[in-house]
Write a protein that holds these residues in place. Structure first.
Motif, PDB file in Angstrom:
ATOM      1  N   UNK A  44       0.813  -1.212   0.000  1.00  0.00           N
ATOM      2  CA  UNK A  44       0.000   0.000   0.000  1.00  0.00           C
ATOM      3  C   UNK A  44       0.843   1.256   0.000  1.00  0.00           C
ATOM      4  N   UNK A  45       1.918   1.254   0.779  1.00  0.00           N
ATOM      5  CA  UNK A  45       2.801   2.417   0.842  1.00  0.00           C
ATOM      6  C   UNK A  45       3.478   2.662  -0.501  1.00  0.00           C
ATOM      7  N   UNK A  46       4.014   1.606  -1.097  1.00  0.00           N
ATOM      8  CA  UNK A  46       4.729   1.760  -2.360  1.00  0.00           C
ATOM      9  C   UNK A  46       3.797   2.211  -3.484  1.00  0.00           C
ATOM     10  N   UNK A  47       2.596   1.674  -3.512  1.00  0.00           N
ATOM     11  CA  UNK A  47       1.636   2.065  -4.554  1.00  0.00           C
ATOM     12  C   UNK A  47       1.280   3.542  -4.436  1.00  0.00           C
ATOM     13  N   UNK A  48       1.047   4.003  -3.200  1.00  0.00           N
ATOM     14  CA  UNK A  48       0.698   5.407  -2.987  1.00  0.00           C
ATOM     15  C   UNK A  48       1.861   6.318  -3.365  1.00  0.00           C
ATOM     16  N   UNK A  49       3.064   5.926  -2.989  1.00  0.00           N
ATOM     17  CA  UNK A  49       4.247   6.726  -3.297  1.00  0.00           C
ATOM     18  C   UNK A  49       4.419   6.888  -4.808  1.00  0.00           C
ATOM     19  N   UNK A  50       4.283   5.788  -5.545  1.00  0.00           N
ATOM     20  CA  UNK A  50       4.429   5.837  -7.003  1.00  0.00           C
ATOM     21  C   UNK A  50       3.369   6.728  -7.631  1.00  0.00           C
ATOM     22  N   UNK A  51       2.122   6.612  -7.149  1.00  0.00           N
ATOM     23  CA  UNK A  51       1.030   7.407  -7.707  1.00  0.00           C
ATOM     24  C   UNK A  51       1.222   8.902  -7.445  1.00  0.00           C
ATOM     25  N   UNK A  52       1.541   9.255  -6.201  1.00  0.00           N
ATOM     26  CA  UNK A  52       1.667  10.670  -5.839  1.00  0.00           C
ATOM     27  C   UNK A  52       2.795  11.333  -6.622  1.00  0.00           C
ATOM     28  N   UNK A  53       3.927  10.655  -6.730  1.00  0.00           N
ATOM     29  CA  UNK A  53       5.072  11.240  -7.448  1.00  0.00           C
ATOM     30  C   UNK A  53       4.759  11.376  -8.937  1.00  0.00           C
ATOM     31  N   UNK A  54       4.111  10.379  -9.522  1.00  0.00           N
ATOM     32  CA  UNK A  54       3.718  10.479 -10.938  1.00  0.00           C
ATOM     33  C   UNK A  54       2.713  11.595 -11.161  1.00  0.00           C
ATOM     34  N   UNK A  55       1.731  11.697 -10.252  1.00  0.00           N
ATOM     35  CA  UNK A  55       0.710  12.746 -10.388  1.00  0.00           C
ATOM     36  C   UNK A  55       1.345  14.130 -10.345  1.00  0.00           C
ATOM     37  N   UNK A  56       2.264  14.343  -9.412  1.00  0.00           N
ATOM     38  CA  UNK A  56       2.917  15.646  -9.303  1.00  0.00           C
ATOM     39  C   UNK A  56       3.772  15.927 -10.545  1.00  0.00           C
ATOM     40  N   UNK A  59       3.452  14.784 -13.592  1.00  0.00           N
ATOM     41  CA  UNK A  59       2.624  15.055 -14.778  1.00  0.00           C
ATOM     42  C   UNK A  59       1.941  16.414 -14.675  1.00  0.00           C
ATOM     43  N   UNK A  60       1.530  16.791 -13.452  1.00  0.00           N
ATOM     44  CA  UNK A  60       0.849  18.075 -13.297  1.00  0.00           C
ATOM     45  C   UNK A  60       1.795  19.248 -13.558  1.00  0.00           C
ATOM     46  N   UNK A  65      11.142  14.257  -7.621  1.00  0.00           N
ATOM     47  CA  UNK A  65      10.793  13.865  -8.991  1.00  0.00           C
ATOM     48  C   UNK A  65      12.033  13.861  -9.882  1.00  0.00           C
ATOM     49  N   UNK A  66      12.894  14.867  -9.728  1.00  0.00           N
ATOM     50  CA  UNK A  66      14.112  14.939 -10.542  1.00  0.00           C
ATOM     51  C   UNK A  66      14.988  13.713 -10.313  1.00  0.00           C
TER      52      UNK A  66
END
Length: 644
Positions: free
Chosen positions: A298-310, A312-313, A385-386
């Motif tokens: 759960x932690x890893x999935x959330x981390x991947x999603x949040x970083x990708x979302x930021x 892309x935004x 992200x960098x």
């Protein structure tokens, strides 16, 4: 053949059952299982702390080989149990699956699950003393191999904070005026070794102090005089800072979050550094789940999603479709601690969390907290992200390097390394590979070994520091290529467990600072490139003797300064030879002391051992001068025998 009827069906008493199959309850009877006894007792004290009744725990390793654990909690109940007709203390200590942790009335959150912890310690101990300080009285019961030797009775009282004995034969030194005091001595009939290691106990207690903000845990070793107090008011934020010693953080503050959902409390802390590795420690109710589980997913999935979302935004993903999990975890140091009222672990040793609902809860909480943090701290998020983008580009380059290495035969070479002296045993379970430091020791080992099942791979000098090297450079290193080829499994994404050529892979280095350094480099390599071998218990460290003592025709080998002094006291005057390295031993001595399965001492490496070696290596070899200086000052007096 004996008759198979009702008489053939054995019914074992609780103590008999545990003593007959101890591995079912503590995982093993080696060094790891031995130390698990302390953890079981300490976990009971921690459960008191989680319930809000305990703030101090005192652990002492005594000179006689016993260990005492004392807390200032409520003390185990001593009144009569309504069903058993005996003291609740005796029930807790002698009946499997008896405890106060099932209905969640006395304890809402606990590390204990099956109700077997303290009983198992009792059953596997030569003797155990239990003192309970409640209501101004000191209650006592004595056990031998799990069997009570007396009824629970009052042996003393507490007057104005002083302990007054009213029964002869008691001389225990208590630190707290209330709570539980357990002292036990492991049974040599059960365990392969009964010698506790200070460094192993220290790591466990230090972790518990980090996880339980404000709890004071004291560790004392009467054998050496060492004493340390662990207390961290910053909790897991301080834990992450501790783990990141020796690294360069890419953002100053540790990201921290805590929330509760559906009765499950989730707490996490994280900070990125400039390394290429991930260091994630996961806990459930203070129990270290070394094999992860649903909370980690759960932690890893959330981390991947949040970083990708930021990313892309902010239009930061130039030329990359999306970041993968391994990209966003590069350089991550994190601690996640879940408190669950009913955790479902896989196995009594609690290595992995299985509750399916936890993944969604952890994902939801981490996603919410981390998304908010990134919006409020865009500079930190951009740095993270960098780094992830750089990791993605390196991943693509590494894939090309692996393909090139595979084409050139670096990974799947049919030719075993020329320096390998292989064995004739074809069954991997029975075959052993000794990784030996230097050609001199390698020559002795080749002559000493049993060539039927023991293979020797000498390494020249210190292997590459894989912590700082990209994978393409790793594959070009001759010593590492020899290792990969000899073991046969490949590494990382190409790892194939079915191709393992040796059931035991044994690191055999000199008992000095250089040997410890090489051992740490090798552990770091296995930890980063073949972690499955550590998880499945295939990596070992051979303990070479430090001294050869002779009196008359009798020869003794001892493995520590303490053992030497004890043996000299026993023997009086003898000649003493100090071994500076494995190469100083002739083949017969090397076989007798370090390679013969009947007489040698092997330490099985655990994930915790490898993680600690990796942390120490980052301190000693990293770019941060401060932590390295502190470490050297702290260990200056023991520099000849630093226990990595």
């Amino acid at each position: 053949m004996s008759k198979y009827d009702a008489k053939a069906i054995q019914i074992l008493e609780d103590a008999q059952a545990v003593r007959k199959r101890p591995g079912m309850y503590i995982g093993s009877t080696d060094e790891r299982g031995l130390h698990h006894l302390i953890y079981e007792v300490v976990d009971n004290s921690i459960d008191e702390a989680l319930a809000g009744y305990c703030s101090r725990i005192n652990v002492i390793i005594h000179k006689d080989g016993s260990v005492s654990v004392e807390d200032d909690g409520r003390g185990i109940p001593v009144d009569m149990h309504p069903e058993k007709g005996k003291s609740a203390l005796e029930v807790v200590m002698t009946v499997l699956h008896a405890g106060a942790k099932f209905d969640k009335k006395a304890y809402r959150i606990t590390g204990g699950l099956h109700g077997v912890g303290i009983h198992v310690v009792n059953f596997l101990s030569e003797w155990l003393k239990a003192y309970i300080k409640r209501d101004g009285k000191i209650y006592f019961q004595w056990y031998e191999r799990g069997k009570p030797q007396c009824d629970v009775h009052v042996v003393g009282k507490i007057e104005n904070g002083n302990f007054v004995w009213i029964e002869d034969g008691h001389d225990e030194k208590f630190k707290y005026s209330r709570g539980t005091y357990i002292r036990f001595k492991p049974d040599a009939e059960i365990f392969e070794t009964t010698e506790f290691k200070y460094s192993i106990v220290k790591k466990k207690l230090r972790d518990l102090a980090f996880l339980n903000r404000g709890i004071e845990i004291t560790l004392e070793d009467e054998r050496s005089g060492k004493k340390e107090v662990f207390k961290y008011d910053g909790g897991i934020v301080e834990f992450v800072k501790f783990l990141n010693e020796g690294y360069n953080p890419i953002h100053r503050d540790v990201v921290y979050g805590k929330d509760e959902q559906d009765g499950i409390i989730v707490e996490f802390a994280m900070q990125y550094n400039d390394s290429t590795s991930e260091n994630l420690l996961a806990f459930v109710n203070t129990i270290h789940t070394v094999e992860g589980g649903t909370h980690v997913s759960g932690f890893r999935s959330a981390l991947t999603k949040v970083i990708n979302d930021f990313a892309k935004s902010r239009n930061l993903l130039k030329g990359i479709d999306s970041l993968q999990g391994e990209d966003v975890r590069e350089g991550l140091t994190a601690v996640i601690h879940v408190k669950h009222p009913n955790p479902q672990f896989e196995g009594q040793t609690k290595a992995k969390l299985g509750n399916s609902e936890v993944k969604g809860v952890v994902f939801s909480i981490v996603n919410k907290i981390l998304s908010t943090y990134f919006e409020e701290h865009p500079d930190v998020a951009t740095n993270i992200v960098s780094k992830a983008i750089a990791a993605a580009r390196a991943r693509i380059a590494a894939r090309k390097a692996r393909e090139l290495a595979r084409r050139k035969g670096y990974l799947e070479s049919l030719d075993l390394p020329g320096k390998l002296a292989d064995c004739s045993e074809e069954d991997p379970e029975r075959a052993e590979l000794f990784i030996v430091e230097g050609d001199s020791a390698g020559g002795s080992a080749k002559q000493a070994r049993d060539r039927h099942f023991q293979a020797i791979l000498p390494l020249r000098g210190k292997i590459l520091n894989v912590e700082k090297a990209r994978i393409d450079k790793v594959f070009k290193n001759n010593e590492i290529r020899a290792l990969i080829s000899a073991i046969g499994t490949g590494v990382r994404e190409d790892f194939d467990y079915s191709k393992l050529r040796y059931g035991k892979i044994i690191i055999m280095t000199d008992a000095d600072v250089d040997g410890a350094h090489i051992r740490t480099l090798l552990l770091t390599f296995f930890y980063r490139y073949m972690p499955e071998l550590i998880e499945k218990g295939h990596i070992y460290i051979a303990q070479a003797p430090l001294y050869r003592i002779q009196k008359g025709k009798n020869i003794y080998y001892v493995y520590s300064d303490e053992e030497k002094e004890e043996k000299l006291r026993e023997l009086g005057n003898a000649s003493v030879q100090r071994f500076k390295g494995l190469g100083e031993m002739n083949p017969q001595q090397l076989w007798d002391t370090t390679m013969n399965p009947e007489t040698r001492r092997l330490i099985r490496v655990t994930i915790e051992d490898a993680a600690e070696a990796d942390r120490l290596f980052s301190i000693l070899m990293g770019e941060q001068v401060g932590p390295r200086r502190e470490f050297i000052i702290q260990h200056a007096k023991e520099v000849m025998n630093i226990d990595i």
